[in-house]
Scaffold this active site. Sequence first.
Site, PDB file in Angstrom:
ATOM      1  N   HIS A   5      -1.772   8.237   6.065  1.00  0.00           N
ATOM      2  CA  HIS A   5      -2.086   6.916   5.518  1.00  0.00           C
ATOM      3  C   HIS A   5      -3.479   6.565   6.057  1.00  0.00           C
ATOM      4  O   HIS A   5      -4.317   6.063   5.318  1.00  0.00           O
ATOM      5  CB  HIS A   5      -1.029   5.912   5.957  1.00  0.00           C
ATOM      6  CG  HIS A   5      -1.221   4.537   5.389  1.00  0.00           C
ATOM      7  ND1 HIS A   5      -1.353   4.300   4.034  1.00  0.00           N
ATOM      8  CD2 HIS A   5      -1.298   3.320   5.988  1.00  0.00           C
ATOM      9  CE1 HIS A   5      -1.508   2.991   3.833  1.00  0.00           C
ATOM     10  NE2 HIS A   5      -1.479   2.379   5.005  1.00  0.00           N
ATOM     11  N   HIS A  21      -9.830   2.302   0.929  1.00  0.00           N
ATOM     12  CA  HIS A  21      -8.412   1.979   0.929  1.00  0.00           C
ATOM     13  C   HIS A  21      -8.103   1.359  -0.426  1.00  0.00           C
ATOM     14  O   HIS A  21      -8.356   0.161  -0.632  1.00  0.00           O
ATOM     15  CB  HIS A  21      -8.103   1.006   2.064  1.00  0.00           C
ATOM     16  CG  HIS A  21      -6.643   0.735   2.256  1.00  0.00           C
ATOM     17  ND1 HIS A  21      -5.690   1.001   1.303  1.00  0.00           N
ATOM     18  CD2 HIS A  21      -5.972   0.219   3.312  1.00  0.00           C
ATOM     19  CE1 HIS A  21      -4.513   0.659   1.758  1.00  0.00           C
ATOM     20  NE2 HIS A  21      -4.640   0.183   2.975  1.00  0.00           N
ATOM     21  N   CYS A  48       0.799  -1.228   0.000  1.00  0.00           N
ATOM     22  CA  CYS A  48       0.000   0.000   0.000  1.00  0.00           C
ATOM     23  C   CYS A  48       0.831   1.278   0.000  1.00  0.00           C
ATOM     24  O   CYS A  48       0.279   2.379   0.077  1.00  0.00           O
ATOM     25  CB  CYS A  48      -0.966  -0.029   1.175  1.00  0.00           C
ATOM     26  SG  CYS A  48      -1.968  -1.542   1.134  1.00  0.00           S
TER      27      CYS A  48
END
Lengths: 346, 99, 595
Positions: free
Chosen positions: C251, C288, C126
């Site tokens: 994040h 996400h 990610c």
Amino acid sequence: MSLSEQVAAVRGSVTVSTGEHLVCARVAGGDAHELLDRVSPRQLFVRSGQMLHTLLLDDAAKPLADVYICCDEDDYLVVAEGMTGGELAAYLARHAQGLAVEIADLAQSHAFLCVDGPYAWELIADITTPDIIGVPYLSFFRDDRFVCFRAGKTGEYGYDLLLPRDRVGATRDQLLSTGIRLDVRAAERDALDLAALEAGFFNVRKQVRPGLTPVELQLQWRVSAGRSYPGSAVLEQHRKSPRGRVAMIASVRELPIDAAIELGGERVGSVLDSGWSHTRDEAIGIALLDVAVSHAGLRGFTCGDIAVRTISSPAINNRSLYVDPQRHSFAARDKVDFPPLVRPSW
Amino acid sequence: MSPDLAGYIAEREQILNGLRGVLIDRMRLRREPDEIDPDAPLFGAGFALDSLDAVELVVCLDTMFGVNLPDNALLRQHMRSLNTLVDLVLAYRRGHVAL
Amino acid sequence: MAAILGYGAVSSLGTGAQRIWSAMAEGWDGIAPVRRFEVGTFTLGAVIPDRNAPEHGSLPLCIEMSITAAREAWQRAQLDGTPRDRIALVFGTSLGSEGALVHEITAAVADALGIAGPRLTVSTACASSTNAIGMALDLLALDAADIVIAGGADVLTPLVFAGFAALGVLSTEKCAPFSEPPGTTLGEGAGFLVLGRDRPDTLAVVGYGLSTDGFHDTSPDPTGAGIARSMRGALAQSGVAAADVDYINAHGTGTRANDPAEWRAIQSVLGERAQQVPVSASKTFLGHAQGAAGVLETIATVIAMEHAALPPTQRVTTRRPNTPPDVVAGATARRADCNVALKQSAGFGGANASLVIARGCSAPVVTRRPVFVAAQASVSGDPPLPPSIDPHELDPSTRYLTAAIAQALDALGLRMRGEARDRTGMIVGLLAPDRESDRALAETIERHGYRGLSANLFARQVLNAAPGTCARLLGIRGLHSVIAAGSASALAAAAYAAELLATRSDVDALVAANLTDDAAQCSVLTATPTDVCLASWQLAGPGRGVAPEADAVAGDLLAGAELIRSGRARRVLVTQSAAGCADVALLLVGGNHES
């Protein structure tokens, strides 16, 4: 303060105790790894800063010490319970034939302080830095005052501090005063032993008998198969035909140590250890039983005229399982819905 | 030994052996079944399973023994040793555990 | 530094970057019940509307949405006329597309766009697209291209969904970073920036940072130390002081482990100011998007900055302890001037990447330092591992990589102690996840279905799995990246490592490694002189490379360095041309050479 209050503090807040039951030796030199590899019953996969929980055995595979082998860059620290500093150094030296090692008995100059409880991490963080929450279980770190081993045998957060003997008093005082806001209590070794018994942690000072090996003591996880170490041959024999297996027991009263345990009129074992569990409000202990009946959840055993039943280990539902240092400080403990300290019995 | 006792022990052994299989096959524990003691700690000390293994174990309890509990707290209390897991499976089978 | 000349996106908010601004301005999100496949306890996801996965039209969704997003970015940039071989593509992806290797996806996207410059793939879970954007700066500085299209894409598949569920990180409600309940919401998308050399009055990516936690395979270091290293690296390269940061785009996944670790890092880097600087989580409206999260959230930040606003954190109700005081709570963007923003991303395996986005900043002039090849190692078969490491706990890829790097560091006498751990890093060339772990995962799914998928094995699916574990085992916590460039992966990793080492102040040694199913090789690059100087390196489009003159040619760095050490040559060209990816050339020169 009563033992029951001390155990309650281990279970609910934080305790400080002197670690006179612990000793430490430093093994240095080019063959340090080789020496530890010779004596460790367990594969020595331990990186710098990590601790390996294992045992030191005699040639009959009887546990002589409960040890943490700690890798410290090129050296090793061996933290042991069940031996004196001199005995530990002598044991290591005996197996160091032909090896380039220096063995130093640190028990002469150093001693331990132990901090245990669901908020032990918070007390340690208060006297070091908040970053210690990142220190995993069975690893250690250094501070300019002490070496701090994250271990513990009560099933709660536990930190053992190794420091020069002349600083023990001052550090203990500092812990007890800094910990006032955390409801800290000074605890005796007996209270910590009771807490360890509740948590199902092996006690080398109380539960060893001649003829018992890690097989009978349910300590096979501390040993790796296929290795050669003191007692390995005997241990392999016992694996093939065990002389019994320990089980955790419960009864309304404490039982006499080494008393016989019967089932249906036949002797099936004996009491290795017994104590009062303040958390469960009944007596608990460790019994050596014939393998055929060494199972949890059985009723019908007797010790003299006291009824005994076997239970699963651990005997308590540690609060520390539900305390996350990232979110649950001592001050906020009332906001957490903790489950009971004892699992339901069905 | 009474037949009741023998029956209970046999049931515990059956579940214990199933769980040992899970540890060896799913959690890749490199041990023989007879090295896996029923009271040995699963997490932290003992076999040092981690949080990922915990989730796997919960899935296996479901697929192998049909134990499907929404209550996380009850699960966590019983994921301490193989013995506590066996206690949970037995209680579930006997209907002692509410869904 | 690189000016942001254009951007394009396809996300759960719709097609087009404008949709991201609309969502922020009007206060809505792209999270809804997942209809694309069967779901269990967790029902929500952020999927692209009106798209059928895995295919859309005749193309895999990953490729189709990438082409759409990149075309939009290019149109915004208005740079038609740029020679095709001077345009590079850096594509970041976590899991790519089923049935394709990640570099093949990059090649397909580049071909559709007519890009003839280098095509590189970054895969650090990610953190991928954030790293990809950073790499654009290096390609421009290296003059490997004049324009770089950088970003990435990932798709929401049943596998990823089941994997995240198995890891216990999904929320039963729309994710609520900094709030309740904990957990994240998976999504998908594609996003790209068009980056070029400095242009006044344009928002620019002024600098970037990389690091690895070295803590755990899926949970972040709770102290936030790794994240802090990455943030500091970005600030240092930018020449921007922590005191000048106006806003942080976190994040912010909303998981229990991520949010407090990130907050600790922010406090560590900003000090007292951490109490005032707004921090927000764009995953609240984008979901996400895995490898694409970094670029999509960067676009959200850039668009907001262009509108003199800050992206919001939606759905903040009960504040979680240990989170920033000001999380721009609200459904809509907040009007506020923002000249300097920090973007943070993190991925499985502990990879971290950070960007500094600013207007009217000029990064410090870089004095390049020379790069040397120190130790090297090559392993295959059954290589020995350091005695402290249990080989049986590791999959083959991790064993090979760890054995090779341990050997090289040992030969060099480089101990990972103290500062060395933070200032030593690794750049790994890799094409696919570990074959054995991949097979084992497929088996668990076959036997138990997605519900019984192994969380441990799912975590090995990201390309960063083996490098992340290796970094943890060896204590290497500095710059960290994973590059795929087909058969040129090894050299691309080396060229990237060399560029980082030559231009950055937060690194002393970089291991340039290459990992295949059965072997691993590595070279430790340092700034300390040795008898083999890595004098120059260059990347070009496939078939477009122009190689420097040399006495001899070698196919890999180990063979090249050996030619020099054995005295058989003094200038050795190490080169590889990978169809669809890039031509990479490195020049090794013998004798304590400084030029």
